[in-house]
Motif scaffolding. Structure first.
Motif, PDB file in Angstrom:
ATOM      1  N   LYS A   2      -1.289   3.108  -0.270  1.00 54.61           N
ATOM      2  CA  LYS A   2      -2.150   3.860  -1.181  1.00 54.61           C
ATOM      3  C   LYS A   2      -2.512   3.012  -2.396  1.00 54.61           C
ATOM      4  O   LYS A   2      -1.702   2.234  -2.881  1.00 54.61           O
ATOM      5  N   TYR A   4      -4.512   3.636  -6.260  1.00 58.44           N
ATOM      6  CA  TYR A   4      -4.965   4.639  -7.218  1.00 58.44           C
ATOM      7  C   TYR A   4      -5.984   3.996  -8.136  1.00 58.44           C
ATOM      8  O   TYR A   4      -5.685   3.030  -8.830  1.00 58.44           O
ATOM      9  N   ASP A  20      -0.993   0.272  -7.244  1.00 58.34           N
ATOM     10  CA  ASP A  20      -0.438   0.599  -5.941  1.00 58.34           C
ATOM     11  C   ASP A  20       0.491   1.811  -6.044  1.00 58.34           C
ATOM     12  O   ASP A  20       0.586   2.427  -7.107  1.00 58.34           O
ATOM     13  N   GLU A  21       1.168   2.129  -4.970  1.00 58.65           N
ATOM     14  CA  GLU A  21       2.035   3.315  -4.926  1.00 58.65           C
ATOM     15  C   GLU A  21       3.193   3.258  -5.915  1.00 58.65           C
ATOM     16  O   GLU A  21       3.674   4.282  -6.371  1.00 58.65           O
ATOM     17  N   MET A 115      -9.747   4.479   6.013  1.00 56.61           N
ATOM     18  CA  MET A 115      -9.373   4.932   4.673  1.00 56.61           C
ATOM     19  C   MET A 115      -9.697   6.405   4.515  1.00 56.61           C
ATOM     20  O   MET A 115     -10.689   6.893   5.049  1.00 56.61           O
ATOM     21  N   GLU A 129      -7.509   8.665  -5.179  1.00 58.41           N
ATOM     22  CA  GLU A 129      -6.416   8.163  -4.353  1.00 58.41           C
ATOM     23  C   GLU A 129      -7.032   7.653  -3.061  1.00 58.41           C
ATOM     24  O   GLU A 129      -7.737   8.392  -2.374  1.00 58.41           O
ATOM     25  N   ASN A 131      -6.075   6.208   0.531  1.00 49.18           N
ATOM     26  CA  ASN A 131      -5.030   6.037   1.529  1.00 49.18           C
ATOM     27  C   ASN A 131      -5.593   5.105   2.598  1.00 49.18           C
ATOM     28  O   ASN A 131      -6.420   5.519   3.406  1.00 49.18           O
ATOM     29  N   GLU A 138      -7.810  -3.503   2.521  1.00 50.07           N
ATOM     30  CA  GLU A 138      -7.627  -2.994   1.166  1.00 50.07           C
ATOM     31  C   GLU A 138      -8.805  -3.291   0.241  1.00 50.07           C
ATOM     32  O   GLU A 138      -9.378  -2.382  -0.362  1.00 50.07           O
TER      33      GLU A 138
END
Length: 158
Positions: A2, A4, A20-21, A115, A129, A131, A138
């Protein structure tokens, strides 16, 4: 994994931070102030530009080019529709489905979901967000999300 994406509210130019997460900074995004069209530079945490997103200057419908390492990888094009916003991705075999206006959509290639994006409501500035299924997608997923956000913001400002 994930990511953000958070827009900075009090800024003369478009600015986003990407975490990142675990809350670690992954990228930062800055727009240009004095230009004829929208331009966003995506930097890694070493300050190296890893991607560039630019709007086509004279286009009837919004069209954004995504460049990675100096090469145009894809174009995000808003399609002419009357009730629902729809975007097409040219240059790669991805398609965008979902409710773009509500910032709830998914990217798919021919075989899998690449995604899923969802907007976080009731925050200062836009917050998303992302995912993302695979690490190698990415940066491109981030760029597609930024380009769609620019197109929606442009439509909202009219």
């Amino acid at each position: 994994m994930k990511l953000y994406l958070k827009q900075k509210v009090f800024s003369w130019r478009d600015r986003f931070s990407v975490k990142d997460e675990q809350g670690n900074d992954r990228y930062f995004v800055e727009g240009e102030i004095l230009s004829w069209c929208k331009k966003l530079h995506v930097y890694d945490m070493n300050g190296r530009e890893v991607a560039f997103i630019r709007e086509k200057v004279l286009s009837w419908l919004p069209r954004y080019f995504v460049e990675i390492e100096g090469q145009v990888v894809c174009e995000i094009v808003k399609e002419l529709t009357f009730f629902k916003q729809k975007y097409r991705i040219e240059g790669i075999q991805w398609r965008l489905d979902g409710d773009v206006w509500a910032h709830e959509y998914c990217l798919y290639d021919n075989r899998r979901q690449v995604m899923q994006l969802s907007k976080k409501w009731f925050t200062w500035g836009d917050s998303y967000e992302l995912n993302i299924s695979q690490l190698q997608d990415e940066l491109l997923c981030l760029c597609v999300a930024l380009a769609v956000d620019c197109a929606i913001a442009k439509q909202s400002n009219r």
